[in-house]
Design a protein around this motif. Structure first.
Motif, short mmCIF file in Angstrom:
data_model
loop_
_atom_site.label_atom_id
_atom_site.label_comp_id
_atom_site.label_asym_id
_atom_site.label_seq_id
_atom_site.Cartn_x
_atom_site.Cartn_y
_atom_site.Cartn_z
N MET A 20 0.85 -1.20 0.00
CA MET A 20 0.00 0.00 0.00
C MET A 20 0.88 1.25 0.00
N THR A 21 0.50 2.25 -0.79
CA THR A 21 1.24 3.50 -0.85
C THR A 21 1.06 4.28 0.45
N THR A 22 2.15 4.83 0.96
CA THR A 22 2.07 5.62 2.17
C THR A 22 1.34 6.93 1.91
N ARG A 23 0.44 7.29 2.81
CA ARG A 23 -0.32 8.53 2.65
C ARG A 23 0.57 9.72 2.93
N PRO A 24 0.55 10.74 2.07
CA PRO A 24 1.36 11.94 2.32
C PRO A 24 0.73 12.79 3.43
N PRO A 25 1.49 13.73 4.00
CA PRO A 25 0.91 14.67 4.95
C PRO A 25 -0.25 15.44 4.31
N LEU A 26 -1.18 15.88 5.15
CA LEU A 26 -2.42 16.50 4.68
C LEU A 26 -2.43 17.99 5.05
N VAL A 27 -2.64 18.84 4.05
CA VAL A 27 -2.69 20.29 4.28
C VAL A 27 -3.98 20.85 3.69
N LEU A 28 -4.65 21.66 4.47
CA LEU A 28 -5.91 22.27 4.07
C LEU A 28 -5.72 23.76 3.85
N THR A 29 -6.11 24.25 2.68
CA THR A 29 -6.10 25.69 2.43
C THR A 29 -7.52 26.23 2.49
N VAL A 30 -7.68 27.34 3.19
CA VAL A 30 -8.96 28.02 3.32
C VAL A 30 -8.77 29.39 2.68
N ALA A 31 -9.28 29.57 1.47
CA ALA A 31 -8.93 30.77 0.70
C ALA A 31 -9.89 30.96 -0.46
N GLY A 32 -9.68 32.05 -1.19
CA GLY A 32 -10.45 32.33 -2.38
C GLY A 32 -9.80 31.73 -3.62
N SER A 33 -10.55 31.68 -4.69
CA SER A 33 -10.03 31.14 -5.95
C SER A 33 -9.46 32.25 -6.81
N ASP A 34 -8.59 31.88 -7.74
CA ASP A 34 -8.06 32.78 -8.75
C ASP A 34 -8.28 32.11 -10.10
N SER A 35 -9.21 32.63 -10.87
CA SER A 35 -9.54 31.99 -12.14
C SER A 35 -8.37 31.97 -13.11
N GLY A 36 -7.38 32.86 -12.91
CA GLY A 36 -6.19 32.84 -13.75
C GLY A 36 -5.16 31.82 -13.32
N GLY A 37 -5.36 31.19 -12.17
CA GLY A 37 -4.51 30.09 -11.74
C GLY A 37 -3.19 30.47 -11.10
N GLY A 38 -2.95 31.77 -10.88
CA GLY A 38 -1.65 32.17 -10.35
C GLY A 38 -1.58 32.32 -8.85
N ALA A 39 -2.72 32.57 -8.21
CA ALA A 39 -2.74 32.82 -6.77
C ALA A 39 -3.91 32.04 -6.16
N GLY A 40 -4.20 32.34 -4.89
CA GLY A 40 -5.36 31.73 -4.23
C GLY A 40 -5.29 30.22 -4.13
N ILE A 41 -6.48 29.61 -4.09
CA ILE A 41 -6.59 28.15 -3.96
C ILE A 41 -5.74 27.42 -4.99
N GLN A 42 -5.75 27.93 -6.22
CA GLN A 42 -5.03 27.24 -7.29
C GLN A 42 -3.53 27.23 -7.02
N ALA A 43 -2.98 28.37 -6.58
CA ALA A 43 -1.56 28.42 -6.26
C ALA A 43 -1.24 27.52 -5.07
N ASP A 44 -2.11 27.55 -4.08
CA ASP A 44 -1.89 26.75 -2.87
C ASP A 44 -1.76 25.27 -3.22
N LEU A 45 -2.71 24.76 -4.01
CA LEU A 45 -2.71 23.33 -4.32
C LEU A 45 -1.52 22.94 -5.19
N LYS A 46 -1.12 23.82 -6.09
CA LYS A 46 0.07 23.54 -6.91
C LYS A 46 1.32 23.45 -6.05
N ALA A 47 1.46 24.41 -5.13
CA ALA A 47 2.64 24.42 -4.26
C ALA A 47 2.65 23.17 -3.37
#
Length: 266
Positions: free
Chosen positions: A1-28
């Protein structure tokens, strides 16, 4: 079984351009080896030229998203970004106070383009309710002034700024000095009021820096979720963001984003 990675939750707004906000958080978070999860607080119509519209979610929607994730999946660190209004700040602060995990608070006030992302009426809630939940608060110089009235014009002012933010209750504060005219280096100060860590990195001549603050806070949260101490998590996060700024790319007609995947392609 694959080991589960650490879990991080972001509470934020979205950025439809994908550079900041929730989208940036999840990419990082993906780039740094943790599993990113999200609670959406607001939807923005946003591109490289600015924010063209903001629609906040109801408090019950934010609360339901948070409880759905934390009660079932769990979380090893939480990062907050754009919270927009006093009721949303109060709601998120209440949820964080009941969560046994380190919290990184990025007290987002304005976008990279100067568009307001936090109502003036919410500032007192940020000071009195949100900042006391923070393991690390990560204000930039404009946010320091917005929250405390302290203006940072030189490197030595950063200590005064940090003390003013710490007075509201976060365990650590990272005052980001990227906007200071400090020549070839970008200087940040991390302190808990006792320890001081001055963090310096090369300043890259690249205008495409959209999402820098979101990305840094998410990287700190990723480090804390992996079990790093605050100074080590912040040091690693600054190194990651410095590389992302260096690799930032043009997108649209305005300010492009930092490159969240730069380290994956080395």
């Amino acid at each position: 079984m694959t080991t589960r990675p650490p879990l991080v939750l972001t509470v934020a707004g979205s950025d439809s351009g994908g550079g900041a906000g929730i989208q940036a958080d999840l990419k990082a978070m993906l780039a740094l080896g943790v599993h990113g999860m999200s609670v959406l607080t607001a939807v923005t119509a946003q591109n490289s030229r600015g924010v063209h519209g903001v629609w906040e979610l109801p408090e019950e929607a934010v609360r339901a998203q948070y409880r759905a994730v934390v009660d079932d999946i769990g979380v090893h660190a939480v990062k907050t970004g754009m919270l927009a209004t006093a009721p949303l700040v109060e709601t998120v602060a209440e949820l964080l106070a009941d969560t046994d995990a380190p919290v990184v608070v990025d007290p987002v006030g304005v976008s990279k383009h100067g568009d307001p992302l936090l109502a003036a009426s919410a500032l007192e809630s940020v000071r009195k309710r949100l900042l006391p939940t923070a393991t690390v608060a990560t204000p930039n110089l404009d946010e320091v002034t917005q929250l405390t009235g302290v203006r940072v014009e030189r490197e030595t002012d950063m200590r005064t700024a940090a003390e003013a933010v710490l007075a509201y209750g976060p365990r650590w504060v990272l005052v980001k000095g990227g906007h200071l005219p400090t020549g070839a280096e970008a200087v940040d100060l991390l302190t808990d009021g006792t320890e001081e860590h001055w963090l310096r990195a090369p300043r890259h001549d690249n205008r495409h820096t959209h999402g820098t603050g979101c990305t840094l806070a998410s990287a700190v949260a990723a480090g804390l979720a992996r079990g790093l101490a605050v100074p080590e998590a912040v040091r690693e996060a600054k190194a990651y963001v410095t590389g992302a700024i260096a690799a930032g790319f043009a997108l649209g007609e305005g300010i492009g984003p930092v490159d969240h995947g730069w380290a994956l392609r080395r």
